[in-house]
Design a protein around this motif. Structure first.
Motif, short mmCIF file in Angstrom:
data_model
loop_
_atom_site.label_atom_id
_atom_site.label_comp_id
_atom_site.label_asym_id
_atom_site.label_seq_id
_atom_site.Cartn_x
_atom_site.Cartn_y
_atom_site.Cartn_z
N PRO A 66 0.72 -1.00 0.10
CA PRO A 66 -0.05 0.07 0.00
C PRO A 66 0.93 1.06 0.10
N VAL A 67 0.39 2.18 -0.41
CA VAL A 67 1.05 3.58 -0.75
C VAL A 67 0.37 4.48 0.62
N THR A 68 1.09 4.83 1.57
CA THR A 68 0.49 5.93 2.55
C THR A 68 1.41 7.25 2.36
N TYR A 69 0.62 8.23 2.95
CA TYR A 69 1.06 9.65 3.00
C TYR A 69 1.15 10.13 4.13
N PHE A 70 2.44 11.14 4.18
CA PHE A 70 2.66 11.88 5.43
C PHE A 70 2.53 13.26 4.89
N TRP A 71 1.38 14.13 4.98
CA TRP A 71 1.09 15.35 4.57
C TRP A 71 1.75 16.64 5.21
N TRP A 72 2.40 17.51 4.36
CA TRP A 72 3.22 18.56 5.10
C TRP A 72 3.01 19.57 3.89
#
Length: 438
Positions: A66-72
Motif C-alpha cells: 500500500p501507498v501511505t502519505y505523510f502530508w506537510w
C-alpha cells in the motif's frame, strides 16, 4: 543556485538530512510511505489527483504494497519535518543535483514555459520576441524566469510570491489564471504548472515550452525522487523501477500536460500505446498500463458520451471497480478496518478488488452479488464499468460481466480521471456491502 530555485518553484524544499548509520531500508517496510503536500496540484493533493500521486501508486503496485502519505505543506522545513523526521521515505519530485537529499536517477526532464492568450495577437516562441517588449508578464519571484526576463530587458512584470502556505495559495496557478482573465498579457512559469493550469482555463491559452532559449540562464532541469542517504537498496530499486516503467511514467505526465524534454533538448515525442497488448483472456499483471481502445461485447464511452447517456437514460448503473487500499500491515488481527471513501462518479456503486485477472472464490461471489444488486437481476440493465485511466481492472471487470451474460455493458476507460478532467463532479463512495443473507 538555479537548481535550488527550481526546487522551490516545484515546491520541493530541502533541509539537511541526518543519516543514521543503521538506517532501515524503505524496501523493508510494509508500505510505500510518501512525503507530499496535500494541496499542490498538479503534483499532489490529499485526493490523490496529482501526477506524483499516480506515479507513487505505480510504485506501490510494483512492490505489491500500500501507498501511505505523510502530508506537510511544501514550505521551508518540509524535508526536516517529513523525510528527516522519518515520517515517510520518499519525496516524489526534487531537482536532480539537490545536495541535501540523495537523488534517484531522473524520471523526467522539463522546462519553463511562456503562456499567453490564444486570441491576444502574441505569436512569440521565445521571451525575446518583440511582441513581448511592452507586455505585462507574470513571474514567480526568485525563479530562473526572473533572470530570463532581465536578460531581455523586460521590466514590466507582475510578481507572484514564491514562499507561501500552499494550503491557502498557489501563486503560479494564480499567474496562469491572471493571463486567462486578461489581468496580465503573458506569464513565464515552471512547465508542469503552466501546462496543467493553462488546460483548465475557460479561454484558450497558448503554452510555449522554452526549449529554444539559449544563453546562461538554465530553464531545463531533470527531476528525480528524493530519499535519505545510506539507503542503497531503496535507491537501486527506484532506479530500476524508473527504467522499467519510463513509458508509463511519460504517459502519466503527458496527461497532465507536462512538457517533456528529450536528451537532445527538444520536446519529447511519446509513442502511442500498442493495441496488440489486448490479451485473449484476462489481463493478469501490470494492471496500471495503457489499455486497448475497445472491449469485445461492450461499447466504449467517453466522459461526454456518458454524460449524454445519463441525461437520456438516468437509470443507467455506474460500477466503479477501483481496488481498495490494502489493509494496513500494523492493524491488529480481528480489528475492524474499513477502506477510506473513494471519490467516484455521483451515484456509482464501488465494488473494489473485482478487476483482477484471477478472482478468488470470495471475490467472485462478491462481484456476482454486487452486479445482481446493481442490476436488480436484470441482465439487460445498462451497466457502465470504470476505474481510472490506464486501469486494466475496469477492462477485466467489464469483460467478465459480458461473459456472465450481461447484455448492455459499457466500458468507460478514462474513468474518474476523464470525468474530472471534463469538469464533472466526483463524490465520496463507500465499498458495496453484501448482506449476510446473500
Amino acid at each position: 543556485m538555479a537548481a535550488r530555485h527550481l526546487a522551490l518553484a516545484c515546491g520541493i524544499l530541502a533541509a539537511a538530512l541526518a543519516a543514521p548509520a543503521l538506517a532501515v531500508e524503505a524496501t523493508d517496510r510494509d508500505a510505500v510511505r510518501v512525503c507530499a503536500d496535500g494541496n499542490l496540484l498538479p503534483f499532489s493533493n490529499e485526493r490523490l489527483e496529482g501526477f506524483e500521486n499516480e506515479i507513487a501508486r505505480l510504485i506501490g503496485e510494483d512492490l505489491k504494497r500500500p501507498v501511505t502519505y505523510f502530508w506537510w505543506p511544501q514550505t521551508i522545513g518540509f524535508v526536516r519535518n517529513t523525510l528527516r523526521a522519518r515520517q515517510c521515505d520518499l519525496v516524489m519530485g526534487t531537482a536532480s543535483g539537490e545536495e541535501l537529499m540523495q537523488n534517484t536517477n531522473p524520471y523526467y526532464r522539463t522546462v519553463y514555459a511562456l503562456v499567453y492568450r490564444a486570441d491576444s495577437g502574441i505569436k512569440a516562441q521565445t521571451v525575446g520576441d518583440p511582441s513581448l517588449q511592452n507586455a505585462r508578464i507574470g513571474v514567480v519571484e526568485r525563479t530562473p524566469a526572473v533572470n530570463l526576463l532581465r536578460r531581455y530587458g523586460i521590466t514590466k512584470t507582475e510578481p507572484y510570491q514564491l514562499n507561501t502556505d500552499t494550503r491557502a495559495h498557489n501563486p503560479a496557478a494564480d499567474a496562469i489564471a491572471d493571463v486567462a482573465a486578461g489581468r496580465t498579457d503573458a506569464a513565464v512559469i515552471w512547465g508542469p504548472i503552466a501546462g496543467y493550469f493553462a488546460a483548465r482555463q475557460s479561454v484558450p491559452l497558448t503554452v510555449v515550452p522554452l526549449v529554444g532559449e539559449k544563453g546562461p540562464v538554465p530553464l531545463q532541469f531533470n527531476i528525480s525522487m528524493g530519499i535519505r542517504a545510506e539507503e542503497p537498496e531503496w535507491k537501486h530499486w527506484l532506479n530500476d523501477f524508473i527504467a522499467r516503467r519510463q513509458d508509463d511514467i511519460d504517459r502519466i505526465l503527458a496527461r497532465y500536460h507536462v512538457p517533456l524534454v528529450a536528451p537532445d533538448g527538444t520536446l519529447k515525442k511519446l509513442t502511442a500505446a500498442d493495441p496488440s497488448r489486448t490479451p485473449s483472456g484476462y489481463r493478469m499483471e501490470d494492471y496500471r498500463a495503457p489499455t486497448p481502445a475497445s472491449l469485445p461485447g461492450a461499447a466504449t464511452v467517453t466522459a461526454e458520451d456518458l454524460r449524454a447517456l445519463l441525461d437520456r437514460a438516468p437509470d443507467t448503473r455506474l460500477v466503479d471497480v477501483m481496488p481498495a487500499p490494502p489493509r494496513p500491515a500494523d492493524r491488529p488481527a480481528g480489528a475492524v478496518w474499513i477502506p477510506p471513501p473513494r471519490r467516484s462518479l455521483p451515484g456509482a456503486v464501488w465494488l473494489p478488488n473485482v478487476g483482477y485477472g484471477a478472482l478468488s472464490a470470495e471475490q467472485e461471489r462478491y462481484f456476482r452479488t454486487g452486479l445482481e444488486a446493481v442490476s436488480r437481476g436484470d441482465r439487460d440493465a445498462g451497466l457502465v464499468i470504470f476505474c481510472e485511466r490506464d486501469c486494466w481492472m475496469s477492462w477485466n471487470a467489464a469483460k467478465r460481466a459480458v461473459e456472465w451474460g450481461y447484455r448492455n455493458v459499457r466500458w468507460f476507460p478514462d474513468g474518474t480521471d476523464g470525468w474530472r478532467e471534463a469538469g464533472f463532479p466526483l463524490e465520496p463512495a463507500a465499498p458495496f456491502e453484501r448482506h449476510a443473507s446473500n
